[in-house]
Design an enzyme around this catalytic site. Structure first.
Site, PDB file in Angstrom:
ATOM      1  N   ARG A 183       0.870  -1.184   0.000  1.00 12.34           N
ATOM      2  CA  ARG A 183       0.000   0.000   0.000  1.00 12.34           C
ATOM      3  C   ARG A 183       0.898   1.222   0.000  1.00 12.34           C
ATOM      4  O   ARG A 183       1.702   1.404   0.920  1.00 12.34           O
ATOM      5  CB  ARG A 183      -0.924   0.012   1.226  1.00 12.34           C
TER       6      ARG A 183
ATOM      7  N   HIS B 192      -7.209   0.698  -6.606  1.00 13.75           N
ATOM      8  CA  HIS B 192      -7.426  -0.137  -5.413  1.00 13.75           C
ATOM      9  C   HIS B 192      -8.125  -1.438  -5.864  1.00 13.75           C
ATOM     10  O   HIS B 192      -9.279  -1.685  -5.531  1.00 13.75           O
ATOM     11  CB  HIS B 192      -8.281   0.637  -4.404  1.00 13.75           C
TER      12      HIS B 192
ATOM     13  N   GLN C   9     -10.090  -3.987  -3.564  1.00 10.55           N
ATOM     14  CA  GLN C   9     -11.394  -3.477  -3.149  1.00 10.55           C
ATOM     15  C   GLN C   9     -12.446  -3.759  -4.223  1.00 10.55           C
ATOM     16  O   GLN C   9     -13.549  -4.244  -3.935  1.00 10.55           O
ATOM     17  CB  GLN C   9     -11.287  -1.956  -2.921  1.00 10.55           C
TER      18      GLN C   9
ATOM     19  N   ASP D 176     -17.154   7.194  -1.971  1.00  4.71           N
ATOM     20  CA  ASP D 176     -15.914   7.035  -1.206  1.00  4.71           C
ATOM     21  C   ASP D 176     -15.707   8.353  -0.452  1.00  4.71           C
ATOM     22  O   ASP D 176     -16.404   9.344  -0.708  1.00  4.71           O
ATOM     23  CB  ASP D 176     -14.756   6.752  -2.190  1.00  4.71           C
TER      24      ASP D 176
ATOM     25  N   CYS E  83     -16.479   1.829   0.161  1.00  7.93           N
ATOM     26  CA  CYS E  83     -15.320   0.990   0.500  1.00  7.93           C
ATOM     27  C   CYS E  83     -14.952   1.097   1.976  1.00  7.93           C
ATOM     28  O   CYS E  83     -14.287   0.205   2.498  1.00  7.93           O
ATOM     29  CB  CYS E  83     -14.134   1.374  -0.383  1.00  7.93           C
TER      30      CYS E  83
ATOM     31  N   ARG F 158     -13.502  -8.766   1.496  1.00  6.50           N
ATOM     32  CA  ARG F 158     -12.081  -8.512   1.230  1.00  6.50           C
ATOM     33  C   ARG F 158     -11.274  -9.767   1.576  1.00  6.50           C
ATOM     34  O   ARG F 158     -10.367 -10.156   0.861  1.00  6.50           O
ATOM     35  CB  ARG F 158     -11.585  -7.328   2.070  1.00  6.50           C
TER      36      ARG F 158
HETATM   37  N1  NVA Z   1      -9.909   6.832  -1.574  1.00  7.29           N
HETATM   38  C1  NVA Z   1      -9.587   6.396  -0.235  1.00  7.29           C
HETATM   39  C2  NVA Z   1      -9.803   4.921  -0.084  1.00  7.29           C
HETATM   40  C3  NVA Z   1      -9.547   4.393   1.298  1.00  7.29           C
HETATM   41  C4  NVA Z   1      -9.742   2.902   1.371  1.00  7.29           C
HETATM   42  C5  NVA Z   1      -8.142   6.782   0.094  1.00  7.29           C
HETATM   43  O1  NVA Z   1      -7.271   6.587  -0.764  1.00  7.29           O
HETATM   44  O2  NVA Z   1      -7.895   7.267   1.200  1.00  7.29           O
HETATM   45  N1   CP Z   2     -11.396  -0.005   2.193  1.00  8.66           N
HETATM   46  C1   CP Z   2     -10.118  -0.077   2.635  1.00  8.66           C
HETATM   47  O1   CP Z   2      -9.168  -0.356   1.907  1.00  8.66           O
HETATM   48  O2   CP Z   2     -10.003   0.159   3.979  1.00  8.66           O
HETATM   49  P1   CP Z   2      -8.663   0.339   4.819  1.00  8.66           P
HETATM   50  O3   CP Z   2      -8.050   1.640   4.426  1.00  8.66           O
HETATM   51  O4   CP Z   2      -9.128   0.304   6.253  1.00  8.66           O
HETATM   52  O5   CP Z   2      -7.732  -0.803   4.506  1.00  8.66           O
END
Ligand code: NVA
Ligand code: CP
Length: 313
Positions: A101, A128, A131, A230, A270, A298
């Site tokens: 990540r 992502h 997801q 989101d 998500c 997930r």
């Molecule tokens: N768009 C959000 C998704 C979190 C799972 C982010 O990147 O923070």
């Molecule tokens: N939806 C998602 O990826 O959540 P987290 O940021 O908690 O991993």
């Protein structure tokens, strides 16, 4: 070497197999099952916060017989400037796969190119895919008749994405919709149209021209089978928070907007959610809100992705 960096890293038939495997893992959970990761250690390099992704991968790797090794980027030399390539080469001598990540999407691509082990994208600023596969599986569970093909049940369905239509989850759903044969309409403010990066990727994959972008949220949700949103302020965008909240308010998923979709439409997010901002608590609590099934899936879907990558080495 097979990686999972974007939705199209699995062909339609491979994606269908992932969904089927995820269903088997879900139904068999709690009983002794296959252990395709036995004797393996998978490193998880995270540069951003995570609840769902971190926990579902750690639990999933463990349930498949493997050992998850969580590495906060700030705690390893990568965070102090050691090159992505050297990090990939060194970790490839110790571990059997990477779950990553990070911010720049190019970082997961470089890790995959330089190392000798499978890499899974656990969220970048651009995409992502874990997801979106879990989301699509969550919908297929509802739409497929018993015993029918999960993947095929997605074909022709329409998803409406509201709010930050330039974020990673939006871009990933654009690519995912193309992979699953779904329709997608996105509604967001001026300056948030899906960008050149997703358009270029769609063109490279031969999937261009498959989405609609509008500034009108009611137009986007018309005839939609799924209403998706989101957060308005993704990780890394905190300094833009005030301006984004002001611009995105018309795109909040309210009961009125949700009611403008099909009468049997599902609401998805998500997570994490910020009630009162991108969605109201009333919509989050609606019986057709399936946010916690998305979160649970997930685990099952990522186990199926892990098993597919190990089998494809
Ligand atoms: N768009 C959000 C998704 C979190 C799972 C982010 O990147 O923070
Ligand atoms: N939806 C998602 O990826 O959540 P987290 O940021 O908690 O991993």
């Amino acid at each position: 070497m097979k990686h999972f960096l974007q939705e199209t890293d699995f062909t339609p038939s491979e994606a269908a197999a992932v969904f089927l495997r995820a269903q088997e893992f879900k139904q068999g959970r709690g009983r002794p099952g296959p252990q395709p990761l036995a004797g393996q250690t998978w490193a998880m390099i995270f540069s951003k916060s995570s609840t769902r992704t971190r926990v579902s991968f750690e639990v999933g790797i463990h349930e498949l017989g493997g050992n998850p090794l969580f590495l906060n980027k700030g705690d390893i030399q990568l965070g102090r400037g050691e090159s992505v390539e050297d990090t990939a080469k060194v970790l490839s001598r110790f571990v059997h796969g990477l779950v990553v990540r990070t911010h720049a999407h190019s970082e997961v691509e470089r890790l995959a190119a330089a190392g000798g082990i499978p890499v899974i994208n656990a969220l970048t600023d651009f995409l992502h895919p874990c997801q979106i596969y879990a989301d699509a599986f969550t919908l297929a569970e509802r739409w497929a008749a018993p015993g029918a093909d999960l993947f095929a049940s997605l074909r022709g369905r329409k998803l409406a994405f509201l709010g930050d239509t330039a974020c990673n989850v939006a871009s990933s759903w654009i690519l995912g919709a193309a992979r699953f044969g779904m329709k997608i309409a996105l509604a967001g403010p001026e300056g948030f149209a899906p960008g050149a990066e997703i358009d270029a990727l769609l063109a490279r994959e031969g999937l261009a021209g498959g989405y609609r972008f509008t500034h009108d949220p009611f137009e986007a949700v018309r005839d939609a089978d799924v209403v998706y949103t989101d957060v308005w302020v993704s990780m890394g965008k905190e300094e833009e928070a005030k301006a984004r909240l002001a611009q995105m308010t018309p795109y909040a998923v309210t009961a009125k907007l949700f009611a403008a979709a099909k009468s049997d439409a599902y609401f998805m997010h998500c997570l994490p959610a910020y009630p009162g901002k991108e969605v109201t608590q009333e919509v989050l609590d609606n019986p057709r809100s399936i946010i916690f099934d998305q979160a649970e899936n997930r685990l099952h879907v990522q186990k199926a992705i892990l098993a597919a990558l190990v089998a494809g080495r």
